[in-house]
Write a protein that holds these residues in place. Sequence first.
Motif, PDB file in Angstrom:
ATOM      1  N   LYS A  60      54.972  45.886 -55.653  1.00 39.43           N
ATOM      2  CA  LYS A  60      54.833  47.316 -55.929  1.00 39.43           C
ATOM      3  C   LYS A  60      56.136  47.943 -56.420  1.00 39.43           C
ATOM      4  CE  LYS A  60      50.943  48.222 -52.853  1.00 39.43           C
ATOM      5  NZ  LYS A  60      50.428  48.993 -51.697  1.00 39.43           N
ATOM      6  N   CYS A  61      57.204  47.179 -56.379  1.00 43.65           N
ATOM      7  CA  CYS A  61      58.483  47.686 -56.897  1.00 43.65           C
ATOM      8  C   CYS A  61      59.187  46.577 -57.677  1.00 43.65           C
ATOM      9  CB  CYS A  61      59.360  48.187 -55.753  1.00 43.65           C
ATOM     10  SG  CYS A  61      60.883  48.989 -56.338  1.00 43.65           S
ATOM     11  N   PRO A  62      58.562  46.101 -58.765  1.00 43.29           N
ATOM     12  CA  PRO A  62      59.185  45.023 -59.534  1.00 43.29           C
ATOM     13  C   PRO A  62      60.451  45.508 -60.226  1.00 43.29           C
ATOM     14  CG  PRO A  62      57.303  45.914 -60.714  1.00 43.29           C
ATOM     15  CD  PRO A  62      57.305  46.568 -59.366  1.00 43.29           C
ATOM     16  N   GLN A  63      61.417  44.619 -60.328  1.00 41.03           N
ATOM     17  CA  GLN A  63      62.692  44.934 -60.970  1.00 41.03           C
ATOM     18  C   GLN A  63      62.831  44.150 -62.275  1.00 41.03           C
ATOM     19  OE1 GLN A  63      64.959  47.378 -59.852  1.00 41.03           O
ATOM     20  NE2 GLN A  63      63.139  47.816 -58.610  1.00 41.03           N
ATOM     21  N   PHE A  68      70.309  43.150 -72.327  1.00 42.32           N
ATOM     22  CA  PHE A  68      71.434  43.308 -73.248  1.00 42.32           C
ATOM     23  C   PHE A  68      70.930  43.125 -74.682  1.00 42.32           C
ATOM     24  CE2 PHE A  68      73.296  41.874 -69.268  1.00 42.32           C
ATOM     25  CZ  PHE A  68      74.363  42.744 -69.111  1.00 42.32           C
ATOM     26  N   PRO A  69      71.258  44.046 -75.577  1.00 37.59           N
ATOM     27  CA  PRO A  69      70.789  43.919 -76.960  1.00 37.59           C
ATOM     28  C   PRO A  69      71.554  42.852 -77.725  1.00 37.59           C
ATOM     29  CG  PRO A  69      72.262  45.796 -76.760  1.00 37.59           C
ATOM     30  CD  PRO A  69      72.082  45.252 -75.370  1.00 37.59           C
ATOM     31  N   LYS A  70      70.900  42.348 -78.760  1.00 40.23           N
ATOM     32  CA  LYS A  70      71.598  41.444 -79.661  1.00 40.23           C
ATOM     33  C   LYS A  70      72.648  42.238 -80.435  1.00 40.23           C
ATOM     34  CE  LYS A  70      67.408  38.677 -80.291  1.00 40.23           C
ATOM     35  NZ  LYS A  70      66.362  38.244 -81.256  1.00 40.23           N
ATOM     36  N   GLY A  71      73.771  41.591 -80.726  1.00 39.58           N
ATOM     37  CA  GLY A  71      74.839  42.317 -81.396  1.00 39.58           C
ATOM     38  C   GLY A  71      75.627  41.441 -82.330  1.00 39.58           C
ATOM     39  N   ASN A  72      76.736  41.983 -82.788  1.00 37.59           N
ATOM     40  CA  ASN A  72      77.643  41.241 -83.666  1.00 37.59           C
ATOM     41  C   ASN A  72      79.063  41.539 -83.229  1.00 37.59           C
ATOM     42  OD1 ASN A  72      78.296  43.823 -84.711  1.00 37.59           O
ATOM     43  ND2 ASN A  72      76.663  43.630 -86.260  1.00 37.59           N
ATOM     44  N   LEU A 486      64.295  51.093 -70.163  1.00 41.35           N
ATOM     45  CA  LEU A 486      65.223  51.975 -69.453  1.00 41.35           C
ATOM     46  C   LEU A 486      65.767  51.282 -68.199  1.00 41.35           C
ATOM     47  CD1 LEU A 486      64.968  55.748 -68.869  1.00 41.35           C
ATOM     48  CD2 LEU A 486      65.294  54.277 -66.901  1.00 41.35           C
ATOM     49  N   SER A 487      64.898  50.618 -67.454  1.00 39.06           N
ATOM     50  CA  SER A 487      65.328  49.916 -66.241  1.00 39.06           C
ATOM     51  C   SER A 487      66.292  48.784 -66.568  1.00 39.06           C
ATOM     52  CB  SER A 487      64.108  49.359 -65.502  1.00 39.06           C
ATOM     53  OG  SER A 487      63.230  50.386 -65.090  1.00 39.06           O
ATOM     54  N   GLY A 488      65.946  47.986 -67.571  1.00 33.38           N
ATOM     55  CA  GLY A 488      66.790  46.852 -67.939  1.00 33.38           C
ATOM     56  C   GLY A 488      68.153  47.290 -68.456  1.00 33.38           C
ATOM     57  N   THR A 489      68.181  48.400 -69.201  1.00 33.88           N
ATOM     58  CA  THR A 489      69.447  48.927 -69.692  1.00 33.88           C
ATOM     59  C   THR A 489      70.324  49.384 -68.530  1.00 33.88           C
ATOM     60  OG1 THR A 489      68.391  49.660 -71.744  1.00 33.88           O
ATOM     61  CG2 THR A 489      70.519  50.640 -71.188  1.00 33.88           C
ATOM     62  N   THR A 490      69.707  50.067 -67.585  1.00 30.59           N
ATOM     63  CA  THR A 490      70.447  50.575 -66.426  1.00 30.59           C
ATOM     64  C   THR A 490      71.068  49.433 -65.627  1.00 30.59           C
ATOM     65  OG1 THR A 490      68.977  52.491 -66.309  1.00 30.59           O
ATOM     66  CG2 THR A 490      70.250  51.969 -64.335  1.00 30.59           C
ATOM     67  N   PHE A 560      71.109  51.605 -74.718  1.00 26.47           N
ATOM     68  CA  PHE A 560      69.705  52.023 -74.726  1.00 26.47           C
ATOM     69  C   PHE A 560      69.196  52.219 -76.149  1.00 26.47           C
ATOM     70  CE2 PHE A 560      66.326  55.277 -74.334  1.00 26.47           C
ATOM     71  CZ  PHE A 560      65.462  54.579 -73.492  1.00 26.47           C
ATOM     72  N   ILE A 561      70.002  52.818 -77.003  1.00 25.51           N
ATOM     73  CA  ILE A 561      69.596  52.992 -78.401  1.00 25.51           C
ATOM     74  C   ILE A 561      69.312  51.643 -79.037  1.00 25.51           C
ATOM     75  CG2 ILE A 561      70.431  53.686 -80.687  1.00 25.51           C
ATOM     76  CD1 ILE A 561      72.014  55.940 -79.198  1.00 25.51           C
TER      77      ILE A 561
END
Length: 570
Positions: A60-63, A68-72, A486-490, A560-561
């Motif tokens: 009931k409270c999965p995390q 992390f975004p792909k980058g250069n 949003l959760s993963g970014t945080t 997040f963007i």
Amino acid sequence: MHEKGQLLPHPQTTVSNSRPRPPWTSLLQIAAVCFLLKIAVFDTFIVPRLKDDGLEILAKCPQVEPLFPKGNQALSEMDDFIASPKFLNETVSRMAGAIQIPSESYDDLGPVGEDRRWDTMFDFAAYLEKTFPLIHTTLTLEKVNTHGLLYTWQGSNKNLKPTVLMAHQDVVPVAESTIGQWTHPPYSGFFDGRFIWGRGSSDCKNNLIGIMEAVELLIDAGYQPARTLVLSFGFDEETSGTQGAGTLSKALISRYGKDGAALIVDEGAGTSTVWGTTFALPAVGEKGYMDAEIIIRMPGGHSSIPPAHNGIGVMSELISAIEANPYEPRLYSDNPFLHLLECGAAHGPEFPRKLKKLLPSHNSHTCSKKDKLALEAAKAGDAIKYLFTTSVAPDVISGGVKANALPERVRVIVDHRVNVGESPLDVQAKLIKLAQQVASKYNLTVHPFNDEPETPSSITLRTHSILEPAPVTPTSVENVTPYGVLSGTTRAVYGEKLLVSPGIMTGNTDTRYYWDLTKHIFRYGPGWDPESEGLEGIHTVNEKLSVSAHIKGVQWYSLFIRNTDQADFV
């Protein structure tokens, strides 16, 4: 076979024994058998059930794993720069400059273009243009209703719905009588090495400047989004947002259509430590709102010949009746605080046993019974109770014009913040019932929330600023979802020890005007400093902002963007 034989008992030779066994040996055998059966039953049925219950609570409270975004190389260097002392010095300067512009909004402001007090917003817009040149040469800026700032960074993939980031330019006024109480002047932007001081530093120029800094840095790093990014900055949020967000939202809905945006992030809840665990609490809902105006008309006259009860006394009796009949705490199934309780039960080592016991059997739909879970949770104090309780507060009262003249008209405004799962119509029905009880006692007529004019010897009920509780944002993380991103970014910014749970706002933000633009609305302040008490001094003296928290917020917006840009939801 050999290995298995080692595990089984070896066969024994039976030796006859003519001596009778004592009775107690049989009893021991029976007891041993019972004990073994008990263990077998416990292992077979009880232990799996306990394990299932634990898994059910955790489910009931999965995390979400840190995202992390792909980058250069350029983006990696940008990330490093945000964490550098050079950026700290630069962001302090930018925040101080923003705070030094007193963009106050007042309840009695006239229309834009007529009331000169709006003109401070011109100064703020000019400051943004000077401070963020790349944004103003790369993004399209539209000014809606003169002071609403709408920036659009067009994405390369037109099939993706845009991300909308919001903040407001205005701040609550600083009362002249309180200026001397400030440790540092309210519009100084003073930096003491840890905090930036001043009105608007944490509500919410920090979010606005943080968003702009993140976008400016992304442009400088050569980033080009696939998903369109929209920045929508209102200018009268502190006075209900009608001229700012109210017009900006119409422009966006007209452009993108109903449910035309992927998600919205606006100011809101932050991070709190509770039950021995720290949770980020993006608010996925807001309580409703209703101001009730009550007017009592009774005969006047000379105060030297008073009746037993005049309008002030009768109004006092009605107010006392309203306060004596408060709303009971009730946790409806869609209230985000219920999900926070589930997260506390799953992850909080100090979560109260009684709450944990009440959670599985909770049923908010049995309206005739008290909500035991809500009543128990409310014991934590008013700040918690009013997350799932309709609040009632008489805030404004007036009546009478002279010391020796009986009042002919008495007026009060009662503020209500309506619980998720309830409605302003419920509030109206309750007020009508209480007003009728008082009216029958004093032979008064009740005009119950209709357009009837006031009449002599009457109680008139009217509504102002009525707003239903906000639709609750979906919080599924089964697939790639806005809440999951949003959760993963945080957790990417703060680490896996920080947990994320749905939260709720008792107040209202500019998002009230954007319900038709998207179902995915988050009210969240991403900047957090674990050594600070959070957003301090909001709407009062000594408002200040932890610079460490602000820098974390810039990191969050930048990630997040990019994360929403790379997410596969439409």
